[in-house]
Design a protein around this motif. Structure first.
Motif, PDB file in Angstrom:
ATOM      1  N   PRO A  68      -2.409  -8.148  -5.301  1.00 52.19           N
ATOM      2  CA  PRO A  68      -3.283  -8.660  -4.393  1.00 52.19           C
ATOM      3  C   PRO A  68      -4.398  -7.594  -3.855  1.00 52.19           C
ATOM      4  O   PRO A  68      -3.948  -6.517  -4.031  1.00 52.19           O
ATOM      5  N   GLU A  69      -5.538  -8.134  -3.095  1.00 51.42           N
ATOM      6  CA  GLU A  69      -6.501  -6.769  -2.909  1.00 51.42           C
ATOM      7  C   GLU A  69      -5.762  -5.879  -1.891  1.00 51.42           C
ATOM      8  O   GLU A  69      -5.061  -6.577  -1.121  1.00 51.42           O
ATOM      9  N   GLY A  70      -5.878  -4.604  -2.277  1.00 53.93           N
ATOM     10  CA  GLY A  70      -5.169  -3.542  -0.977  1.00 53.93           C
ATOM     11  C   GLY A  70      -4.050  -2.885  -1.696  1.00 53.93           C
ATOM     12  O   GLY A  70      -3.688  -1.895  -1.099  1.00 53.93           O
ATOM     13  N   LYS A 105      -5.091 -10.272   1.129  1.00 50.13           N
ATOM     14  CA  LYS A 105      -5.569  -9.161   1.100  1.00 50.13           C
ATOM     15  C   LYS A 105      -4.730  -8.392   2.039  1.00 50.13           C
ATOM     16  O   LYS A 105      -4.172  -8.801   3.143  1.00 50.13           O
ATOM     17  N   ASP A 133      -1.440  -0.980  -4.249  1.00 45.95           N
ATOM     18  CA  ASP A 133      -1.719  -0.128  -5.256  1.00 45.95           C
ATOM     19  C   ASP A 133      -0.055  -0.011  -5.878  1.00 45.95           C
ATOM     20  O   ASP A 133      -0.030   1.133  -6.626  1.00 45.95           O
ATOM     21  N   ARG A 173      -5.115 -14.775  -3.447  1.00 46.79           N
ATOM     22  CA  ARG A 173      -6.052 -14.774  -2.410  1.00 46.79           C
ATOM     23  C   ARG A 173      -5.526 -14.188  -0.885  1.00 46.79           C
ATOM     24  O   ARG A 173      -6.187 -14.666   0.036  1.00 46.79           O
ATOM     25  N   ARG A 190       0.874  -0.945  -0.098  1.00 54.77           N
ATOM     26  CA  ARG A 190      -0.019  -0.063  -0.187  1.00 54.77           C
ATOM     27  C   ARG A 190       0.847   1.264  -0.263  1.00 54.77           C
ATOM     28  O   ARG A 190       1.820   1.478   0.815  1.00 54.77           O
ATOM     29  N   GLU A 212      -4.122 -16.771  -9.153  1.00 48.58           N
ATOM     30  CA  GLU A 212      -5.187 -15.690  -8.546  1.00 48.58           C
ATOM     31  C   GLU A 212      -4.785 -15.380  -7.089  1.00 48.58           C
ATOM     32  O   GLU A 212      -4.680 -16.354  -6.203  1.00 48.58           O
TER      33      GLU A 212
END
Length: 400
Positions: A108-110, A92, A112, A90, A62, A88
């Protein structure tokens, strides 16, 4: 029967343009698409890339967690896993964490930003960050290359390897293209024998059959050589009937000049209709344009240079129209190598050989095989012109 009642070239082109032939469209495998012409617009059905992905090997973070990082005040982030290309994610990211990612891997999610692994220090299950990352660092966003819905290829585009690669990148395994027109090719004359046979006295090998067949294929059409018709009406008529039954058009070389044994015009007239027998050009005056069973039939001159010149002038534009390639006429500007004399009142198409920036006229006559082989193309000399001076700029229409 029209019998060498010459018409201007423009009238011959008007007749050809009036033929009611429409391009056909077919769907083919991408494996067969190289060199074909698109018959549909291609709009991207997906984002490319389809996800936010890493452009470097490093650590997904992040960015806001690194804003205060410096050499004197490094930031430590806990590494909580890894994502490889093709996987994929998995995981966060929570504040203060990082994930190892390889080039091409989805974020991954979160996350950037991705910091290159060379720019951090690894300490057990943590990384030490010495300078701030900014959002999108080391990242290609979804759709940044090609967004979903973008027009990427227009109908009429000829597909080269770059275009087929683009289609593959968008997931296309089939594509709509213009179908190849099927062209029957017939040589004529008792003196003509196929290459490979014994050359007896008075005989010559067939050059026009090979030349026309491959000229059609080079343009993108499908050529079918039906053989050599002998100098009798039945022999030629049988091949013409076969040609119009199986193909979109028929091309006949030789037998068009109006001599006692020149039967092309009479055969076409008996089977269908002759529109033109004779065009006011040199070489290539004894050219026939007719129709049998709704299919165009061309009687081209027997001399190789005349034959291929008139193929380029009359047949190639029709084939390009059917192939969706009307804009692909190849012409170049050159300087004439030496003075040329022409006959006033006669429109001449003179074969030339390109040497650097010069167009060198070939004066051997259209019956010479080397005139055709050596020629890069031809220049047009209007009927009102008697002399072209050395160094004068000319436009060369290229063969092929």
């Amino acid at each position: 029967m029209a019998f060498l009642k010459v018409v201007p070239l423009e009238e011959a082109l008007r007749i050809v343009d009036s033929f009611n032939l429409k391009p056909r469209v077919e769907k083919i495998s991408i494996d067969e698409a190289l060199g074909r012409v698109l018959a549909e617009n291609i709009v991207s059905p997906i984002d490319v890339p389809p996800f936010d992905r890493a452009t470097v090997d490093g650590y997904a973070v992040r960015a806001q967690d690194t804003f205060m990082a410096s050499e004197s005040n490094p930031v430590e982030l806990k590494v909580i896993g890894e994502v490889q290309a093709g996987e994929e994610p998995r995981i966060k990211l929570a504040p203060g964490t990082a994930v190892y990612v390889s080039t091409g891997a989805p974020l991954p999610e979160g996350a950037d930003a991705v910091i290159q692994f060379e720019d951090v220090d690894r300490k057990d299950d943590a990384i030490i960050v010495y300078e701030p990352a900014y959002p999108s660092l080391g990242v290609m966003k979804a759709g940044a290359d090609i967004p979903r819905g973008k027009l990427v290829l227009e109908a009429g585009t000829r597909l080269g390897f770059k275009e087929t690669a683009l289609l593959s990148a968008l997931g296309f395994n089939t594509v709509k293209v213009y179908a190849k027109p099927k062209v029957a090719v017939i040589s004529t004359g008792n003196e003509i024998v196929p290459p490979g046979e014994e050359l007896r006295p008075g005989k010559i090998y067939d050059i026009n059959g090979r030349a026309i067949t491959d000229a059609v294929r080079e343009l993108g059409g499908e050529a079918v050589f039906l053989g050599i018709a002998r100098d009798d009406e039945k022999s030629l008529a049988d091949l013409v009937i076969k040609g119009v039954a199986e193909c979109d058009m028929v091309l006949i070389s030789g037998g068009a000049s109006g001599g006692r044994k020149d039967l092309t015009s009479s055969v076409i007239e008996k089977l269908g209709r002759v529109y033109i027998h004779g065009i006011a050009i040199q070489p290539g005056k004894p050219t026939i344009i007719g129709v049998v069973d709704g299919k165009p039939v061309f009687g081209l001159p027997g001399y190789p240079t005349s034959c291929l010149t008139n193929f380029t002038l009359l047949v190639a534009p029709l084939l390009r129209r059917l192939l969706g390639r009307e804009s692909e006429v190849r012409k170049v500007k050159k300087r004439l190598a030496h003075k040329v004399f022409s006959v006033k009142g006669r429109r001449q198409f003179l074969p030339v050989k390109i040497e650097g920036e010069k167009a060198v006229p070939i004066m051997k006559g259209s019956g010479a095989v080397t005139s055709f082989v050596e020629a890069s193309g031809f220049i047009e000399i209007p009927e009102t012109v008697e002399i072209l001076e050395a160094g004068e700029e000319v436009e060369v229409t290229l063969f092929g």
